[in-house]
Scaffold this motif. Structure first.
Motif, mmCIF file in Angstrom:
data_model
loop_
_atom_site.group_PDB
_atom_site.id
_atom_site.type_symbol
_atom_site.label_atom_id
_atom_site.label_comp_id
_atom_site.label_asym_id
_atom_site.label_seq_id
_atom_site.Cartn_x
_atom_site.Cartn_y
_atom_site.Cartn_z
ATOM 1 N N LEU A 13 0.673 -1.717 0.207
ATOM 2 C CA LEU A 13 -0.544 0.105 0.057
ATOM 3 C C LEU A 13 0.719 1.176 -0.237
ATOM 4 C CD1 LEU A 13 -2.432 -0.574 2.861
ATOM 5 C CD2 LEU A 13 -3.162 -0.684 0.483
ATOM 6 N N ALA A 14 2.230 1.078 0.517
ATOM 7 C CA ALA A 14 2.558 2.357 -0.138
ATOM 8 C C ALA A 14 3.865 2.327 -0.906
ATOM 9 C CB ALA A 14 4.029 2.087 1.741
ATOM 10 N N VAL A 15 3.491 1.631 -2.051
ATOM 11 C CA VAL A 15 4.174 1.415 -3.140
ATOM 12 C C VAL A 15 3.995 2.546 -3.901
ATOM 13 C CG1 VAL A 15 5.080 0.223 -5.057
ATOM 14 C CG2 VAL A 15 5.439 -1.200 -2.599
ATOM 15 N N GLU A 16 2.653 2.558 -4.233
ATOM 16 C CA GLU A 16 2.108 3.769 -5.482
ATOM 17 C C GLU A 16 2.964 4.387 -4.985
ATOM 18 O OE1 GLU A 16 -0.359 6.361 -6.377
ATOM 19 O OE2 GLU A 16 -0.692 5.464 -4.956
ATOM 20 N N PRO A 17 2.723 4.867 -3.999
ATOM 21 C CA PRO A 17 2.689 7.107 -3.596
ATOM 22 C C PRO A 17 4.306 7.026 -3.045
ATOM 23 C CG PRO A 17 2.059 6.013 -1.451
ATOM 24 C CD PRO A 17 1.301 5.284 -2.934
ATOM 25 N N LEU A 18 4.535 6.090 -3.021
ATOM 26 C CA LEU A 18 5.810 6.347 -2.967
ATOM 27 C C LEU A 18 6.791 6.515 -4.461
ATOM 28 C CD1 LEU A 18 8.921 6.221 -1.609
ATOM 29 C CD2 LEU A 18 8.884 3.204 -1.036
ATOM 30 N N ALA A 19 6.379 5.323 -5.341
ATOM 31 C CA ALA A 19 6.968 5.744 -6.464
ATOM 32 C C ALA A 19 7.126 7.161 -6.782
ATOM 33 C CB ALA A 19 6.262 4.539 -7.263
ATOM 34 N N ARG A 20 5.742 7.576 -6.812
ATOM 35 C CA ARG A 20 5.436 8.938 -6.915
ATOM 36 C C ARG A 20 6.048 9.667 -6.276
ATOM 37 N NH1 ARG A 20 1.698 9.072 -10.344
ATOM 38 N NH2 ARG A 20 -0.385 7.391 -10.573
ATOM 39 N N ALA A 21 6.332 9.330 -5.374
ATOM 40 C CA ALA A 21 7.243 10.361 -4.790
ATOM 41 C C ALA A 21 9.120 10.924 -5.047
ATOM 42 C CB ALA A 21 7.660 10.648 -3.105
ATOM 43 N N LEU A 30 7.939 -0.408 -7.435
ATOM 44 C CA LEU A 30 6.963 -0.581 -8.077
ATOM 45 C C LEU A 30 6.986 -2.146 -9.258
ATOM 46 C CD1 LEU A 30 5.626 2.538 -9.975
ATOM 47 C CD2 LEU A 30 4.331 1.384 -8.385
ATOM 48 N N GLU A 31 7.692 -3.425 -9.746
ATOM 49 C CA GLU A 31 7.850 -4.267 -9.531
ATOM 50 C C GLU A 31 7.886 -5.598 -8.896
ATOM 51 O OE1 GLU A 31 11.367 -4.140 -12.265
ATOM 52 O OE2 GLU A 31 10.562 -3.095 -13.305
ATOM 53 N N PRO A 69 -7.672 -4.579 -7.525
ATOM 54 C CA PRO A 69 -7.418 -2.851 -7.076
ATOM 55 C C PRO A 69 -6.085 -2.171 -7.437
ATOM 56 C CG PRO A 69 -9.513 -3.399 -6.506
ATOM 57 C CD PRO A 69 -8.802 -4.968 -6.379
ATOM 58 N N LEU A 70 -6.080 -2.507 -6.262
ATOM 59 C CA LEU A 70 -4.154 -2.532 -6.099
ATOM 60 C C LEU A 70 -3.063 -3.094 -7.145
ATOM 61 C CD1 LEU A 70 -1.847 -0.763 -4.105
ATOM 62 C CD2 LEU A 70 -1.914 -2.758 -2.762
ATOM 63 N N THR A 89 0.810 3.660 -12.204
ATOM 64 C CA THR A 89 2.130 4.022 -12.291
ATOM 65 C C THR A 89 2.624 3.627 -12.626
ATOM 66 O OG1 THR A 89 0.549 4.547 -10.169
ATOM 67 C CG2 THR A 89 3.274 5.262 -10.793
ATOM 68 N N LEU A 90 3.470 2.343 -13.615
ATOM 69 C CA LEU A 90 4.444 1.522 -13.485
ATOM 70 C C LEU A 90 4.601 2.245 -15.179
ATOM 71 C CD1 LEU A 90 7.081 0.196 -13.410
ATOM 72 C CD2 LEU A 90 5.765 -2.208 -14.147
ATOM 73 N N ALA A 91 3.377 2.375 -15.827
ATOM 74 C CA ALA A 91 3.065 2.720 -16.897
ATOM 75 C C ALA A 91 3.197 4.583 -16.869
ATOM 76 C CB ALA A 91 2.095 2.600 -17.441
ATOM 77 N N GLU A 92 3.293 4.751 -16.232
ATOM 78 C CA GLU A 92 3.735 6.090 -16.232
ATOM 79 C C GLU A 92 5.681 6.573 -16.018
ATOM 80 O OE1 GLU A 92 1.637 8.617 -13.396
ATOM 81 O OE2 GLU A 92 -0.288 7.445 -13.877
ATOM 82 N N VAL A 93 6.130 5.613 -15.548
ATOM 83 C CA VAL A 93 7.913 5.895 -15.297
ATOM 84 C C VAL A 93 8.098 5.500 -16.511
ATOM 85 C CG1 VAL A 93 9.551 4.731 -14.165
ATOM 86 C CG2 VAL A 93 7.326 4.778 -13.139
ATOM 87 N N PRO A 94 8.694 6.921 -16.743
ATOM 88 C CA PRO A 94 10.268 6.980 -18.086
ATOM 89 C C PRO A 94 10.839 5.449 -18.368
ATOM 90 C CG PRO A 94 9.943 8.709 -16.936
ATOM 91 C CD PRO A 94 9.573 8.201 -16.186
#
Length: 984
Positions: free
Chosen positions: A934-942, A956-957, A970-971, A978-983
């Motif tokens: 649950l912490a990973v998605e916001p951590l990846a965005r940070a 993310l992986e 859902p998670l 989110t992974l799709a947004e990572v360059p």
């Protein structure tokens, strides 16, 4: 203001160097008794025994008056005297206590590698003494015993200081002090050794030999003993002029102030007549390591050869086992603990200890449960303890690899108990058992013999008094013979003599002269136990018989009150009588501050023999009290009984005072009783299936909050089996739901759904909509986490109505929370917030803090989604503060995730990273993959906001793999997006 409590000399309290009036002699005695136990509750009965040898009928009122007077005199000083339901307590605040500083300096000196530093510390310890007698010579058994103990510690400190002087080459300087000390204490052989060594190193070899002859005459004349092996060995070395005796060369140093380590012992240091500076605060401690060894017994005489064998074997052990065997009462545990305590510094990574209770096959410890306890002791969070016993063993061995840890396995029943608990190379294992355990790889197999006559007499003298034994030497020898030189029998006989100082040894020997009694002693110490038992008052006898029936490894005073069906104070008096007769051991204080008591296996067997066939009544009272207290704890923690259902066991307490612990600190109280709870559930499974499942259900809150999934599984499975065996379908349904919740926390969602569905169906079959609603609540969680939002919403709306109709605010609040969570998952924050606020309001009506925190966390989450960041931050910070205090890792992680998301919304990337990395670490420590994911998605965005695309992709992986395994749809979708947004 500088407040100092002084006990090393006259009892004195000073405030800014001015003595405080202590409200007369009685106030002085009350203060002394409380100061000896500063910071700990002293039961009223124990305090009365300290103040009066024969307490009057008005003792409690007089104690309250004295405590009130002391409280008024300490007002404004930072210290206080208070009355609790359990007794009286002195809270010293920031005040200095000379007895604590004395102990601190002695310990620091023992740990010092430099003899000069050790000497300085010991000198400082001795200067704390302001008079020749601790406690100012207060009369009474308790004060005289404490003063005698402190005097022994002072003399030990003197001996160590003089030994340090010799190590520093100050041989000639200490000769005079040692001559005076050996004259004053002619039976202390260590002082004689130091005196001989100082004389020899000062070139006075003849006088050294004369000192030995003098000591030999004193020992023979006063105690009927020969010099011990160390003194005899030193004598032989002096005769042989052994090179090893020469030591360091004498040193010349200028005079220095007392206590600096460069001066000989002053008169103040030797006799305790100095003026003490205020004690210092203790320095901060280093990293924690397991230190699980119980206290060692002081009454251990002889066994030097066996102790040396064990020390050598443990020092050399590389995965092997050192085993101590022998019959009951021979002193296996006492020897093992003495050796283990002596080797603590050689095992700097810690000491693990477990009583395997192998003497009683019905109560033997499960190695899997012992492994779980060891893992927690090694720092593994409860949720991270594997469910499988083999996996626990693998993790245990991995954690110990490359470490130097001593493992003590006491009272093993067989190889099968020991083998799963063996670590790998580098650690040492010490095992005690009544069996030879030939199937183990044994480095040392040591069988303990009976004591020889000299050591047996020494043990008797240690307990009953050396002068008394020397005065009746022939009768003492007869007692030793009648006791068969068995240490346990000698300790019990010695305790009776110590308790009756007027009793002649010959009279006791005559009582034991009866052939049947003598054979009982030699056959199994039954007669020795009976001696102590016969001297007990009636209540203490009944308590011994009742406690012996319990399988719990130890107990608190409330258990004794339940056994007897009496008030807590009366139970404490009976416990004190058993402790004084050495039929019960004080095991120390638990995390809730309760004094705990432990019964030796042989005493337990003796008590059960005495209990006879009518055993049901004491056990029934104890189980009834257990159910009442655990239910009370659940009500305090969650606002209702579990789960709002009536039970068949009559929940009664013998004294309302015993409810104070679970009411005030329900998690800490039940945590202290954890081992006893598991043992009681196990015992109840055999004798009262209804109490078994009710206890397992009511105690669920502890295992859940502490992430103790191993203990939780044990009690749930016992409760389910007991309910099914009794044909109790309500109990079966409750246990199925509890087991389903346990499986849910383990993220075993398929098995969890199957068990919960079965529990729901059984409740519905029984016509119990309320019980079925609890199963539905947990099933709605699984629905939501697996993406079945419509089904989750239908369940929550249905069960909310059921809970409201039943008046169950706890259940109603959770059902409303579930509705709000589904709305949030659908992106409907505006609709979710009022529902979640209603859930919070309903939870607050219940009055318990924990349900309120559960709701507040989700109110804050909804506020964040609506942009109300300040309100959301305040909510998350309140949740974080509460969950920190309770040790709730999942709750702390959720609060930090919320704070991290708020920081992201504000564009504060650095703060977001700090909070979310902390949340990720908390999730890792919890052992739950979902909590961490649950912490990973916001951590990846940070991380992306900070320019770390590689770091974002990596976390993310890793989380995606866990979510696919768990089927958290859902998670999983959010992480993939989110992974799709990572360059790339």
């Amino acid at each position: 203001m500088a407040l100092v409590f002084s006990l090393l000399g006259p009892v004195l309290v000073t405030l800014d160097d001015r003595p405080l009036e202590l409200a007369g002699p009685r106030g002085r005695r009350v203060l002394a008794a409380l100061a000896l136990e500063a910071g700990r509750v002293v039961p009223a009965a124990g305090l009365a025994q300290a103040v009066w040898d024969d307490p009057p009928a008005t003792a409690r009122e007089q104690l309250q008056n004295a405590a009130g007077a002391l409280r008024r005199r300490l007002a404004g000083s930072g210290a206080s005297v208070s009355r609790t339901e359990a007794g009286f307590v002195l809270d010293p605040g920031q005040a200095a206590l000379d007895v604590r500083e004395f102990a601190h300096l002695r310990s620091a000196a023992e740990a010092a590698a430099d003899p000069a530093e050790a000497r300085r510390l010991l000198g400082g310890a001795l200067e704390l003494w302001r008079g020749p007698v601790a406690l100012g010579g207060l009369r009474g058994r308790i004060f005289e015993s404490a003063a005698a103990r402190l005097e022994q510690e002072r003399l030990d400190c003197v001996e160590r200081a003089l030994a340090a002087d010799l190590e520093l080459g100050r041989h000639a300087r200490v000769c005079t002090e040692l001559a005076g000390l050996t004259a004053e204490h002619p039976l202390r052989e260590r002082l004689v050794e130091l005196h001989m060594l100082a004389l020899y190193r000062s070139g006075r070899r003849g006088e050294a030999l004369e000192a030995f002859d003098r000591a030999r005459r004193h020992l023979a004349g006063r105690a009927g003993l020969d010099p011990g092996p160390e003194l005899r060995a030193l004598h032989a070395a002096v005769l042989a002029d052994a090179p090893a005796l020469r030591g360091p060369r004498p040193v010349r140093v200028p005079a220095a102030p007392h206590g600096t380590g460069d001066a000989p012992l002053s008169r103040a240091e030797l006799h305790g007549t100095g003026s003490a500076p205020p004690p210092r605060a203790e320095p901060p401690r280093g990293p924690a390591v397991p230190a699980q060894l119980p206290a060692q017994t002081l009454a251990l005489v002889g066994r030097e050869s066996q102790a040396g064998t064990l020390r050598r074997g443990l020092r050399a052990a590389e995965g092997g086992v050192c085993l101590v065997t022998g019959p009951p009462g021979i002193g296996k545990t006492a020897l093992a603990l003495r050796v283990a305590h002596g080797l603590r510094e050689e095992f700097p990574d810690g000491q693990l200890y477990a009583d395997l209770r192998g003497a009683d096959p019905t109560a033997a410890a499960d190695p899997a449960e012992v492994l779980a306890g060891f893992l927690r002791g090694l720092g593994v969070d409860g949720r991270a303890v594997p469910a499988d016993a083999g996996e626990r063993g693998a993790l245990y061995r991995s954690l110990l690899a490359g470490r130097r840890v001593l493992v003590v396995l006491d009272n093993a029943g067989g190889e099968a108990q020991v083998e799963p608990l063996l670590p790998g190379a580098g650690c040492a294992v010490l095992v005690t058992s009544r069996h030879r355990l030939t199937g183990l790889d044994l480095r040392v197999a040591l069988g303990l013999p009976l004591l020889d006559e000299r050591d047996a007499l020494g043990l008797l003298a240690h307990i009953a008094g050396a002068r008394r034994v020397a005065a009746e030497a022939e009768a003492a020898r007869e007692l030793v013979r009648l006791c068969g030189r068995l240490p346990l029998a000698l300790r019990i006989v010695g305790a009776e003599l110590a308790a009756l100082p007027h009793r002649e040894l010959a009279r006791l020997a005559a009582r034991l002269g009866d052939e049947r009694a003598r054979l009982d002693v030699l056959d199994g110490v039954r007669a020795g136990l009976r001696l102590g038992y016969r001297a007990l008052p009636g209540e203490a006898r009944a308590l011994l018989r009742g406690l012996a029936l319990l399988d719990a490894p130890d107990c608190a005073a409330w258990t004794a009150a339940a056994v007897l069906g009496c008030r807590l104070g009366a139970a404490e008096e009976a416990l004190d009588a058993l402790v004084a007769a050495h039929l019960l051991e004080v095991a120390g204080r638990d995390e809730a501050g309760q004094q705990r008591y432990r019964m030796h296996d042989l005493v337990r067997a003796f008590g059960r023999e005495l209990a006879g066939p009518p055993r049901a009544e004491p056990l029934r009272r104890v189980l009834s009290c257990w159910v009442a207290l655990v239910r009370e704890g659940r009500r305090a923690h969650q606002g209702l009984d579990y789960p709002g259902l009536g039970g068949r066991t009559a929940a009664r307490v013998p004294d309302p005072a015993v409810l104070a612990g679970p009411r005030a600190e329900p998690v800490r109280w039940l945590g202290a009783e954890r081992e006893a709870l598991v043992a009681t559930v196990r015992q109840a499974a055999r004798v009262d299936p209804y109490a078994c499942w009710e206890l397992a259900a009511a105690g669920e809150y502890l295992f859940d909050l502490r992430s103790d999934l191993a203990g939780w599984q044990t009690v749930q499975e016992l409760g389910l089996a007991a309910a099914r065996a009794a044909g109790d379908r309500t109990g079966e349904a409750v246990m199925l739901v509890g087991l389903g919740r346990h499986r849910t926390c383990r993220e075993e969602w398929g098995p969890a759904r199957a068990v919960l569905t079965a529990g729901e169906a059984l409740f519905e079959e029984l016509g119990d909509a309320h019980g079925a609603a609890y199963a539905g609540w947990l099933l709605s969680y699984l629905d939501r986490i697996q993406g079945r939002l419509d089904e989750a919403m239908r369940r929550c709306r249905r069960i909310a109505v059921v809970f409201e109709a039943a008046g169950d605010r706890y259940g109603q609040a959770h059902a409303l929370r579930g509705i709000g969570q589904v709305l949030l998952a659908r992106g409907e924050g505006g609709h979710a917030l009022p529902v979640l606020r209603e859930a919070l309001a309903v939870a607050e009506l219940g009055g318990a803090a924990w349900p309120r925190m559960c709701m507040l966390r989700w109110v804050a989450d909804a506020q964040r989604t609506l942009g109300r960041l300040d309100e959301a931050e305040a909510g998350f910070r309140e949740v974080l503060a509460h969950t920190r205090g309770s040790g709730d890792l999942a709750g702390q992680s959720a609060a930090r995730i919320g704070l991290g998301r708020i920081a992201l919304d504000r564009g504060e990337a650095a703060e977001a990273l700090r909070q979310l990395r902390a949340a990720d670490e908390l999730g890792r420590r919890s052992g739950q993959s979902l909590v961490r994911a649950l912490a990973v998605e916001p951590l990846a965005r940070a991380l992306l906001a900070s320019g770390d695309a590689a770091g974002a992709r990596a976390v993310l992986e890793e989380a995606l793999a866990s979510c696919r395994r768990m089927d958290a749809r859902p998670l999983l979708a959010r992480l993939e997006s989110t992974l799709a947004e990572v360059p790339v």
